[in-house]
Design a protein around this motif. Structure first.
Motif, PDB file in Angstrom:
ATOM      1  N   VAL A  99     -42.705  77.234 -91.571  1.00 19.28           N
ATOM      2  CA  VAL A  99     -41.817  77.093 -90.561  1.00 19.28           C
ATOM      3  C   VAL A  99     -41.872  75.575 -90.318  1.00 19.28           C
ATOM      4  O   VAL A  99     -42.849  74.895 -89.992  1.00 19.28           O
ATOM      5  CB  VAL A  99     -42.106  77.632 -89.258  1.00 19.28           C
ATOM      6  CG1 VAL A  99     -41.247  77.378 -88.070  1.00 19.28           C
ATOM      7  CG2 VAL A  99     -42.012  79.277 -89.479  1.00 19.28           C
ATOM      8  N   ILE A 100     -40.496  74.793 -90.274  1.00 20.67           N
ATOM      9  CA  ILE A 100     -40.453  73.216 -90.066  1.00 20.67           C
ATOM     10  C   ILE A 100     -39.686  73.143 -88.622  1.00 20.67           C
ATOM     11  O   ILE A 100     -38.484  73.429 -88.474  1.00 20.67           O
ATOM     12  CB  ILE A 100     -39.903  72.552 -91.142  1.00 20.67           C
ATOM     13  CG1 ILE A 100     -41.060  72.961 -92.372  1.00 20.67           C
ATOM     14  CG2 ILE A 100     -39.967  70.998 -90.775  1.00 20.67           C
ATOM     15  CD1 ILE A 100     -40.237  72.328 -93.674  1.00 20.67           C
ATOM     16  N   ASP A 101     -40.305  72.369 -87.645  1.00 21.63           N
ATOM     17  CA  ASP A 101     -39.638  72.234 -86.281  1.00 21.63           C
ATOM     18  C   ASP A 101     -39.308  70.713 -86.583  1.00 21.63           C
ATOM     19  O   ASP A 101     -39.539  69.972 -87.281  1.00 21.63           O
ATOM     20  CB  ASP A 101     -40.729  72.056 -85.197  1.00 21.63           C
ATOM     21  CG  ASP A 101     -39.958  71.921 -83.985  1.00 21.63           C
ATOM     22  OD1 ASP A 101     -38.911  72.842 -83.622  1.00 21.63           O
ATOM     23  OD2 ASP A 101     -40.043  70.705 -83.469  1.00 21.63           O
ATOM     24  N   GLU A 102     -37.903  70.652 -86.430  1.00 21.48           N
ATOM     25  CA  GLU A 102     -37.060  69.363 -86.346  1.00 21.48           C
ATOM     26  C   GLU A 102     -37.728  68.087 -85.649  1.00 21.48           C
ATOM     27  O   GLU A 102     -37.948  66.973 -86.228  1.00 21.48           O
ATOM     28  CB  GLU A 102     -35.569  69.457 -85.792  1.00 21.48           C
ATOM     29  CG  GLU A 102     -34.593  70.324 -86.736  1.00 21.48           C
ATOM     30  CD  GLU A 102     -33.333  70.451 -85.994  1.00 21.48           C
ATOM     31  OE1 GLU A 102     -32.502  70.677 -86.957  1.00 21.48           O
ATOM     32  OE2 GLU A 102     -33.167  70.250 -84.782  1.00 21.48           O
ATOM     33  N   ASN A 103     -38.572  68.490 -84.786  1.00 21.46           N
ATOM     34  CA  ASN A 103     -39.146  67.381 -83.877  1.00 21.46           C
ATOM     35  C   ASN A 103     -40.957  67.353 -84.201  1.00 21.46           C
ATOM     36  O   ASN A 103     -41.224  66.295 -84.497  1.00 21.46           O
ATOM     37  CB  ASN A 103     -39.219  67.423 -82.424  1.00 21.46           C
ATOM     38  CG  ASN A 103     -37.552  67.191 -82.196  1.00 21.46           C
ATOM     39  OD1 ASN A 103     -36.902  66.514 -82.535  1.00 21.46           O
ATOM     40  ND2 ASN A 103     -37.213  68.059 -81.248  1.00 21.46           N
ATOM     41  N   ARG A 113     -32.444  76.887 -87.334  1.00 20.46           N
ATOM     42  CA  ARG A 113     -31.417  75.785 -87.880  1.00 20.46           C
ATOM     43  C   ARG A 113     -30.956  76.262 -89.276  1.00 20.46           C
ATOM     44  O   ARG A 113     -29.742  76.147 -89.477  1.00 20.46           O
ATOM     45  CB  ARG A 113     -31.898  74.461 -87.713  1.00 20.46           C
ATOM     46  CG  ARG A 113     -32.223  73.877 -86.469  1.00 20.46           C
ATOM     47  CD  ARG A 113     -30.933  73.854 -85.554  1.00 20.46           C
ATOM     48  NE  ARG A 113     -31.047  73.028 -84.328  1.00 20.46           N
ATOM     49  CZ  ARG A 113     -30.549  73.460 -83.323  1.00 20.46           C
ATOM     50  NH1 ARG A 113     -30.037  74.279 -82.938  1.00 20.46           N
ATOM     51  NH2 ARG A 113     -30.867  72.473 -82.122  1.00 20.46           N
ATOM     52  N   SER A 114     -32.052  76.691 -90.007  1.00 18.33           N
ATOM     53  CA  SER A 114     -31.626  76.836 -91.431  1.00 18.33           C
ATOM     54  C   SER A 114     -32.761  77.635 -92.048  1.00 18.33           C
ATOM     55  O   SER A 114     -33.959  77.611 -91.609  1.00 18.33           O
ATOM     56  CB  SER A 114     -31.084  75.505 -92.140  1.00 18.33           C
ATOM     57  OG  SER A 114     -32.475  74.816 -92.480  1.00 18.33           O
ATOM     58  N   LYS A 128     -38.575  78.296 -99.428  1.00 17.96           N
ATOM     59  CA  LYS A 128     -39.229  79.168 -98.551  1.00 17.96           C
ATOM     60  C   LYS A 128     -39.710  78.273 -97.570  1.00 17.96           C
ATOM     61  O   LYS A 128     -40.845  78.468 -96.940  1.00 17.96           O
ATOM     62  CB  LYS A 128     -40.510  79.622 -99.463  1.00 17.96           C
ATOM     63  CG  LYS A 128     -40.165  80.504-100.650  1.00 17.96           C
ATOM     64  CD  LYS A 128     -41.319  81.068-101.263  1.00 17.96           C
ATOM     65  CE  LYS A 128     -40.966  82.127-102.194  1.00 17.96           C
ATOM     66  NZ  LYS A 128     -41.550  83.184-102.485  1.00 17.96           N
ATOM     67  N   THR A 129     -38.420  77.764 -96.812  1.00 16.11           N
ATOM     68  CA  THR A 129     -38.871  77.384 -95.496  1.00 16.11           C
ATOM     69  C   THR A 129     -37.869  77.827 -94.353  1.00 16.11           C
ATOM     70  O   THR A 129     -36.498  78.018 -94.873  1.00 16.11           O
ATOM     71  CB  THR A 129     -38.593  75.658 -95.620  1.00 16.11           C
ATOM     72  OG1 THR A 129     -37.175  75.292 -95.893  1.00 16.11           O
ATOM     73  CG2 THR A 129     -39.552  75.052 -96.305  1.00 16.11           C
ATOM     74  N   ILE A 134     -45.498  81.585 -91.721  1.00 18.39           N
ATOM     75  CA  ILE A 134     -44.959  83.074 -91.098  1.00 18.39           C
ATOM     76  C   ILE A 134     -45.686  83.939 -91.623  1.00 18.39           C
ATOM     77  O   ILE A 134     -45.714  84.317 -92.774  1.00 18.39           O
ATOM     78  CB  ILE A 134     -43.425  83.401 -91.420  1.00 18.39           C
ATOM     79  CG1 ILE A 134     -42.651  82.307 -90.749  1.00 18.39           C
ATOM     80  CG2 ILE A 134     -43.114  84.699 -90.663  1.00 18.39           C
ATOM     81  CD1 ILE A 134     -40.987  82.507 -90.997  1.00 18.39           C
ATOM     82  N   SER A 135     -46.659  84.679 -90.861  1.00 14.67           N
ATOM     83  CA  SER A 135     -47.643  85.792 -91.144  1.00 14.67           C
ATOM     84  C   SER A 135     -47.042  87.112 -90.902  1.00 14.67           C
ATOM     85  O   SER A 135     -47.452  87.993 -91.202  1.00 14.67           O
ATOM     86  CB  SER A 135     -48.934  85.590 -90.531  1.00 14.67           C
ATOM     87  OG  SER A 135     -48.897  85.459 -88.968  1.00 14.67           O
ATOM     88  N   GLY A 136     -46.219  87.109 -90.041  1.00 14.24           N
ATOM     89  CA  GLY A 136     -45.404  88.351 -89.450  1.00 14.24           C
ATOM     90  C   GLY A 136     -44.307  88.083 -88.529  1.00 14.24           C
ATOM     91  O   GLY A 136     -43.812  87.032 -88.011  1.00 14.24           O
TER      92      GLY A 136
END
Length: 105
Positions: A40-44, A82-83, A89-90, A51-53
């Protein structure tokens, strides 16, 4: 199912479908099982973790993210996601300011 009685027999039963028979989803639509292990990549914020679940027992489904042993929860909703990049795998998200920091303090 052609009768009410036959339909009642199915009520409250779990239904399973082999993964290979599920219709392929594209874009930001995904099955919960397919994003386990995605980053998981946050834009900020940047990289949040893996992600584990997925917690879907609450009113709002949540990504359960492992960030170096700390659990971070991010709501699954169209305003935040967002995407989804299946090749890399993101999952890219845009979380409200301070949400991720709540888990890291």
């Amino acid at each position: 199912v052609s009768t009410e009685g036959a339909a009642e027999e199915l009520l409250k039963k779990e239904v399973y479908l082999p993964i290979d028979l599920l219709p392929k989803l594209e874009g930001n639509r995904f099955y919960y099982h397919e994003v386990i292990g995605f980053e998981v990549i946050d834009e900020n914020f940047g990289s949040v973790g893996l992600i584990s679940g997925i917690n879907d027992t609450t009113a709002q489904a949540l990504f359960e993210i492992d960030r170096e042993g700390t659990e971070v929860l991010i709501p699954l909703n169209d305003d935040i996601i967002r995407s989804v990049d299946r090749n890399k795998k993101t999952v890219t998200v845009h979380t409200p300011p301070g949400l991720i920091d709540l888990y890291l303090e």
